[in-house]
Write an enzyme that holds these catalytic residues in place. Structure first.
Site, mmCIF file in Angstrom:
data_model
loop_
_atom_site.group_PDB
_atom_site.id
_atom_site.type_symbol
_atom_site.label_atom_id
_atom_site.label_comp_id
_atom_site.label_asym_id
_atom_site.label_seq_id
_atom_site.Cartn_x
_atom_site.Cartn_y
_atom_site.Cartn_z
ATOM 1 N N PRO A 7 0.833 -1.208 0.000
ATOM 2 C CA PRO A 7 0.000 0.000 0.000
ATOM 3 C C PRO A 7 0.867 1.258 0.000
ATOM 4 C CG PRO A 7 -0.767 -1.586 1.631
ATOM 5 C CD PRO A 7 0.541 -2.093 1.131
ATOM 6 N N GLU A 8 0.525 2.203 -0.882
ATOM 7 C CA GLU A 8 1.251 3.462 -0.920
ATOM 8 C C GLU A 8 0.458 4.524 -0.161
ATOM 9 O OE1 GLU A 8 3.124 4.616 -4.521
ATOM 10 O OE2 GLU A 8 3.488 2.571 -5.178
#
Length: 269
Positions: free
Chosen positions: A2-3
């Site tokens: 996840p960014e």
């Protein structure tokens, strides 16, 4: 992994369920995540949750005595569910709430983290972070200074959390394409005009991803179980060998800093 947009979407998803609640108890079924879950986290009994904030890719659950820091790692995700929901194999941490609900961390690969930061202190993992990309602190003057003496590829510098936090691989690819800048260019070679164009593009790209609910990747889902939809709008990332959406030139894909890097040899200079 996840960014930043996915982490911000998680924050927005869980915050209404945690704010103004009491943290009744923390259950740790597995304490050995990326780092061992400290005793201070488990000691937080019957504490009011003041807010849920974010710093870079870290979520901060703020309590009177300090913050529980949550990082999702490579495969972690959070869900809010009834506290009596049976745990599955990789459900490692529960934060039990006075509402009868629980915030549950599921992390298949155990690269995530649940840590503690005392009130008034800054955890070492957060101490050297650069500005938030959506804040006024990330601006052309700041980026100009950061790039001035850097001979490495601009994409790698843009992904350096000491320069600006949260511009991960996906969004660095997308922003550089929109700004017309080759990712392999030496950072110090960018002109003032290019930097002035790049900063708002980075901000707009991340803001759009947050609005769309994050990018759907292998392991990410929102707190309510709905996926993100930004992947439908990706212009270059994951499209190596396909035609450029602007000029139809075949997009090149290379490895840069051990990460997939996609660009248009015609549109990006």
């Amino acid at each position: 992994m996840p960014e930043l947009p996915e982490v911000e979407v998680s924050r927005q998803g869980i915050s209404p369920h945690l704010s103004n609640q009491q943290l009744v108890k923390v259950i740790a079924r597995q304490r050995q995540l990326r780092w061992y879950v400290p005793d201070e986290v488990l000691a937080q009994l019957n504490q009011p949750i003041l807010s849920v904030t974010r710093r870079a890719k870290y979520l901060l659950i703020q309590l009177p005595q300090g913050d529980i820091i949550v990082h999702l790692g490579m495969s972690g995700h959070l869900k809010v569910l009834s506290a009596d929901t049976p745990a599955t194999k990789h459900d490692h941490i529960d934060l039990l709430l006075s509402s009868g609900m629980a915030l549950r961390l599921n992390d298949t690969r155990r690269f995530g983290a649940v840590l503690w930061q005392h009130k008034g202190e800054v955890h070492p993992l957060l101490a050297s972070l650069g500005p938030e990309p959506l804040s006024d602190a990330f601006n052309p003057a700041q980026l100009t200074q950061a790039l001035a003496k850097r001979g490495s590829a601009v994409k790698l510098v843009l992904m350096d959390n000491q320069v600006v936090v949260g511009v991960g691989n996906i969004y660095a690819n997308e922003a550089l394409f929109k700004a017309g800048i080759l990712p392999t260019r030496p950072a110090k070679s960018l002109t003032s005009a290019e930097i002035n164009a790049l900063v708002p593009v980075v901000k707009d790209t991340l803001a759009a991803a947050i609005k769309q609910g994050g990018t759907t990747l292998k392991d990410f889902s929102q707190a309510d179980g709905k996926p993100g939809y930004f992947a439908q709008q990706l212009l270059v990332y994951g499209r190596g060998g396909q035609p450029c959406v602007t000029c139809s030139t075949t997009l090149n894909e290379i490895r840069l800093g051990q990460r997939s890097t996609v660009f248009c040899p015609q549109c990006q200079r």
